[in-house]
Design an enzyme around this catalytic site. Structure first.
Site, PDB file in Angstrom:
ATOM      1  N   TRP A 294      63.491  45.831  64.463  1.00  0.00           N
ATOM      2  CA  TRP A 294      64.292  45.165  65.483  1.00  0.00           C
ATOM      3  C   TRP A 294      63.493  44.700  66.697  1.00  0.00           C
ATOM      4  O   TRP A 294      64.001  43.962  67.529  1.00  0.00           O
ATOM      5  CB  TRP A 294      65.419  46.088  65.970  1.00  0.00           C
ATOM      6  CG  TRP A 294      65.009  47.479  66.320  1.00  0.00           C
ATOM      7  CD1 TRP A 294      65.151  48.596  65.543  1.00  0.00           C
ATOM      8  CD2 TRP A 294      64.401  47.933  67.540  1.00  0.00           C
ATOM      9  NE1 TRP A 294      64.663  49.702  66.195  1.00  0.00           N
ATOM     10  CE2 TRP A 294      64.204  49.326  67.428  1.00  0.00           C
ATOM     11  CE3 TRP A 294      64.011  47.298  68.729  1.00  0.00           C
ATOM     12  CZ2 TRP A 294      63.622  50.092  68.439  1.00  0.00           C
ATOM     13  CZ3 TRP A 294      63.428  48.061  69.740  1.00  0.00           C
ATOM     14  CH2 TRP A 294      63.244  49.435  69.591  1.00  0.00           C
TER      15      TRP A 294
ATOM     16  N   LYS B  23      65.685  42.424  54.343  1.00  0.00           N
ATOM     17  CA  LYS B  23      66.665  43.296  54.977  1.00  0.00           C
ATOM     18  C   LYS B  23      66.293  43.394  56.451  1.00  0.00           C
ATOM     19  O   LYS B  23      65.382  44.119  56.836  1.00  0.00           O
ATOM     20  CB  LYS B  23      66.650  44.677  54.325  1.00  0.00           C
ATOM     21  CG  LYS B  23      67.988  45.427  54.418  1.00  0.00           C
ATOM     22  CD  LYS B  23      68.452  45.755  55.825  1.00  0.00           C
ATOM     23  CE  LYS B  23      67.702  46.935  56.401  1.00  0.00           C
ATOM     24  NZ  LYS B  23      68.251  47.312  57.770  1.00  0.00           N
TER      25      LYS B  23
ATOM     26  N   THR C 193      59.692  56.974  58.672  1.00  0.00           N
ATOM     27  CA  THR C 193      60.474  56.156  57.747  1.00  0.00           C
ATOM     28  C   THR C 193      59.578  55.490  56.722  1.00  0.00           C
ATOM     29  O   THR C 193      59.927  55.388  55.538  1.00  0.00           O
ATOM     30  CB  THR C 193      61.275  55.086  58.515  1.00  0.00           C
ATOM     31  OG1 THR C 193      62.091  55.730  59.500  1.00  0.00           O
ATOM     32  CG2 THR C 193      62.158  54.291  57.578  1.00  0.00           C
TER      33      THR C 193
ATOM     34  N   GLU D 135      53.243  48.649  57.755  1.00  0.00           N
ATOM     35  CA  GLU D 135      52.755  48.547  59.132  1.00  0.00           C
ATOM     36  C   GLU D 135      53.596  49.508  59.941  1.00  0.00           C
ATOM     37  O   GLU D 135      54.782  49.273  60.163  1.00  0.00           O
ATOM     38  CB  GLU D 135      52.870  47.110  59.638  1.00  0.00           C
ATOM     39  CG  GLU D 135      52.085  46.866  60.921  1.00  0.00           C
ATOM     40  CD  GLU D 135      52.930  46.992  62.165  1.00  0.00           C
ATOM     41  OE1 GLU D 135      52.828  48.063  62.831  1.00  0.00           O
ATOM     42  OE2 GLU D 135      53.680  46.072  62.482  1.00  0.00           O
TER      43      GLU D 135
ATOM     44  N   GLY E 248      53.604  53.132  62.907  1.00  0.00           N
ATOM     45  CA  GLY E 248      53.513  53.384  64.332  1.00  0.00           C
ATOM     46  C   GLY E 248      52.112  53.253  64.889  1.00  0.00           C
ATOM     47  O   GLY E 248      51.125  53.205  64.159  1.00  0.00           O
TER      48      GLY E 248
ATOM     49  N   CYS F 295      54.629  47.391  68.476  1.00  0.00           N
ATOM     50  CA  CYS F 295      53.767  48.350  67.762  1.00  0.00           C
ATOM     51  C   CYS F 295      52.379  48.423  68.383  1.00  0.00           C
ATOM     52  O   CYS F 295      51.808  49.499  68.514  1.00  0.00           O
ATOM     53  CB  CYS F 295      53.667  47.955  66.292  1.00  0.00           C
ATOM     54  SG  CYS F 295      55.234  48.007  65.402  1.00  0.00           S
TER      55      CYS F 295
ATOM     56  N   GLU G 131      54.353  58.230  69.355  1.00  0.00           N
ATOM     57  CA  GLU G 131      54.450  56.805  69.637  1.00  0.00           C
ATOM     58  C   GLU G 131      55.556  56.612  70.670  1.00  0.00           C
ATOM     59  O   GLU G 131      56.738  56.790  70.370  1.00  0.00           O
ATOM     60  CB  GLU G 131      54.762  55.986  68.379  1.00  0.00           C
ATOM     61  CG  GLU G 131      54.813  54.500  68.716  1.00  0.00           C
ATOM     62  CD  GLU G 131      55.134  53.612  67.530  1.00  0.00           C
ATOM     63  OE1 GLU G 131      54.691  52.463  67.524  1.00  0.00           O
ATOM     64  OE2 GLU G 131      55.839  54.079  66.617  1.00  0.00           O
TER      65      GLU G 131
ATOM     66  N   LYS H 259      44.751  55.244  59.314  1.00  0.00           N
ATOM     67  CA  LYS H 259      45.352  56.582  59.434  1.00  0.00           C
ATOM     68  C   LYS H 259      46.873  56.495  59.269  1.00  0.00           C
ATOM     69  O   LYS H 259      47.362  55.858  58.333  1.00  0.00           O
ATOM     70  CB  LYS H 259      44.918  57.226  60.759  1.00  0.00           C
ATOM     71  CG  LYS H 259      43.405  57.360  60.897  1.00  0.00           C
ATOM     72  CD  LYS H 259      42.972  58.214  62.073  1.00  0.00           C
ATOM     73  CE  LYS H 259      43.173  57.597  63.404  1.00  0.00           C
ATOM     74  NZ  LYS H 259      42.587  58.356  64.523  1.00  0.00           N
TER      75      LYS H 259
ATOM     76  N   GLY I 223      49.489  52.987  58.818  1.00  0.00           N
ATOM     77  CA  GLY I 223      49.880  52.152  57.698  1.00  0.00           C
ATOM     78  C   GLY I 223      48.782  51.859  56.712  1.00  0.00           C
ATOM     79  O   GLY I 223      47.658  52.347  56.813  1.00  0.00           O
TER      80      GLY I 223
END
Length: 474
Positions: A143, A167, A224, A242, A244, A276, A378, A448, A451
């Site tokens: 978002w 999505k 997630t 991709e 945190g 990010c 984060e 790390k 991602g």
């Protein structure tokens, strides 16, 4: 305005209210799709896949180029819609829409680079390698930068000849839907691009668990992302993640402190700190820390916070209540424990016009202990910790001390310092005397816990193509 699942799935009875985070007012509604909506979208995409794959890559690229022109023609309306659902100031929304169009144009420009290989091998005959689309691809969009990241994921997949099921985040689906409509009107065949709206634990989870996907790309938080990777892995679906970040900004003693402070403010408080690769930790040489911090706080205090649709607003609200609650909780935990020194901000701004929105003041905190939550998580909001370092080696050690490795920047007037730092910092992107800006021409991704895989650049085609070797006996 009321939107349904225009490009994928059937409209369910349950709907999602898309709310303006600055006012609490309703912007629109979309259907809360789930497993059935995802299955229908994938089926439609599969039916459209074969015809799309037969087209020449340059022809596919031209359609993206036409889509970019059409997006620019709708710039004002799209920007206003993005500000209304996401909260960012109108000038930031315009930049993101323009960035989306830039990405479409970039992939149009490199669409002719997709080619196989041919080689005579004396022991075997003639060998050639075909590059084929992998099939229907999934893309799960966050978002915070919904339109730009949509383009990062969709464009290379489409040019490579794949159909895509997208999505979007449940709080920011409207601009994505509208851009998908614009791309279809610009020549993208119906069915090739599907948009399924819904919550992450329903539509997102169903897409991640779809066994027939050729590839899945996800941008979001690390926790997630781990669940997405596991769900896709059970079906051997390859993923790009991709995740945190806790980007460090190293300010050396020879840096232009005014430029560095301006860079820190822009890099941290852009999009209300919800990026990010935002500056999430400033590591400043102890000899210039006091001067730098004073300049930094003056600039941060000068940011006008408010409804992003109004002129002169420099920072809008946070996008959703969960995000602001997270920032409030972190700050309350640290301040109640006596951690650090609050230099500016630190809560919801005063004023009746802030009561309905999800606002949080630009905040600067110094002197935090090494184990502080603000340094080891984060922090996805407008809070900027300032850390002191004794040397360049110490600054690099601190920069590398988290589990994240997405981005970082070094601010110095010494090219040797810049080169040494860039090679030693564990991050997928390192900026020198700038932060946050990222053209579509270069690869982007993390190390790390930030991602796996890379997006953007011509190499972004690779996850969306499979190689087939053909050997012809001479």
């Amino acid at each position: 305005m009321r939107e349904g699942d225009i490009h994928g799935g059937t409209v369910s009875g349950e709907t999602i209210r898309v709310v303006n985070p600055a006012t609490g007012g309703l912007v629109g509604e979309v259907s809360a799709g789930g497993k059935d909506a995802v299955a229908a979208a994938v089926e439609t995409a599969e039916a459209a896949q074969a015809g799309w794959a037969k087209r020449d890559p340059r022809e596919r690229g031209k359609i993206l180029g036409a889509g970019a022109q059409a997006i620019r023609a709708h710039l004002d309306a799209l920007s206003a819609l993005l500000t209304a659902e996401q909260g960012k100031p109108l000038h930031e929304a315009r930049n993101e829409i323009q960035g989306c169009a830039n990405v479409l144009e970039y992939y149009h420009s490199v669409s002719g680079s997709i080619r196989g290989e041919c080689m005579p091998l004396s022991s075997y005959g003639l060998a050639y390698v075909l590059k084929e689309p992998v099939g229907v691809c999934g893309a799960i969009i966050p978002w915070n930068m919904p339109v730009l990241i949509y383009a990062w994921k969709v464009c290379p997949a489409l040019v490579a000849g794949n159909s895509v099921v997208v999505k979007p985040a449940s709080s920011t689906p409207l601009t994505t839907i509208r851009i998908a409509e614009i791309m279809e009107a610009a020549g993208l065949p119906h069915g090739v691009l599907q948009v399924v709206t819904g919550y992450g634990d329903a539509a997102g989870a169903a897409l991640a668990a779809t066994p027939s996907l050729g590839h899945l790309s996800f941008t979001g938080d690390t926790k997630t992302g781990g669940g997405i990777s596991q769900a896709a892995g059970r079906n051997s679906v390859p993923v790009t993640l991709e995740l945190g970040g806790s980007d460090a900004m190293i300010v050396c003693r020879d840096a232009d402190l005014h430029a560095a402070a301006a860079g820190a403010v822009a890099g941290r408080f852009y999009n209300c700190g919800q990026t990010c690769t935002a500056v999430k930790r400033v590591i400043v040489d102890a000899s210039v820390k006091e001067q730098f911090t004073r300049i930094l706080c003056e600039k941060a205090a000068g940011i006008t916070v408010g409804d992003g649709s109004r002129p002169g607003v420099g920072m809008g609200p946070m996008n959703n209540a969960q995000a602001r609650d997270g920032i409030c909780g972190m700050m309350d935990t640290c301040l109640s424990a006596g951690e650090g020194t609050l230099l500016c901000g630190g809560g919801i701004p005063d004023g009746a016009h802030y009561e309905k929105g999800l606002f949080y003041a630009p905040t600067v905190v110094a002197d935090l202990p090494d184990d502080s939550l603000l340094l080891n998580s984060e922090v996805f909001g407008p809070v900027l910790p300032v850390i002191s370092s004794d040397s360049l080696d110490d600054a690099i050690r601190i920069a590398n001390s988290t589990r994240y490795g997405l981005g970082a920047s070094v601010w110095t007037n010494d090219i040797k310092t810049a080169m040494i730092s860039s090679s030693q910092i564990d991050a997928g992107v390192v900026w020198v005397n700038q932060h946050l800006k990222l053209p579509p021409d270069v690869p982007f991704g993390g190390m790390k816990a930030s991602g796996t895989g890379r997006e953007n650049g011509s190499g972004a085609f690779e996850p969306y193509l499979r190689s087939k070797t053909v050997l012809v006996k001479s």
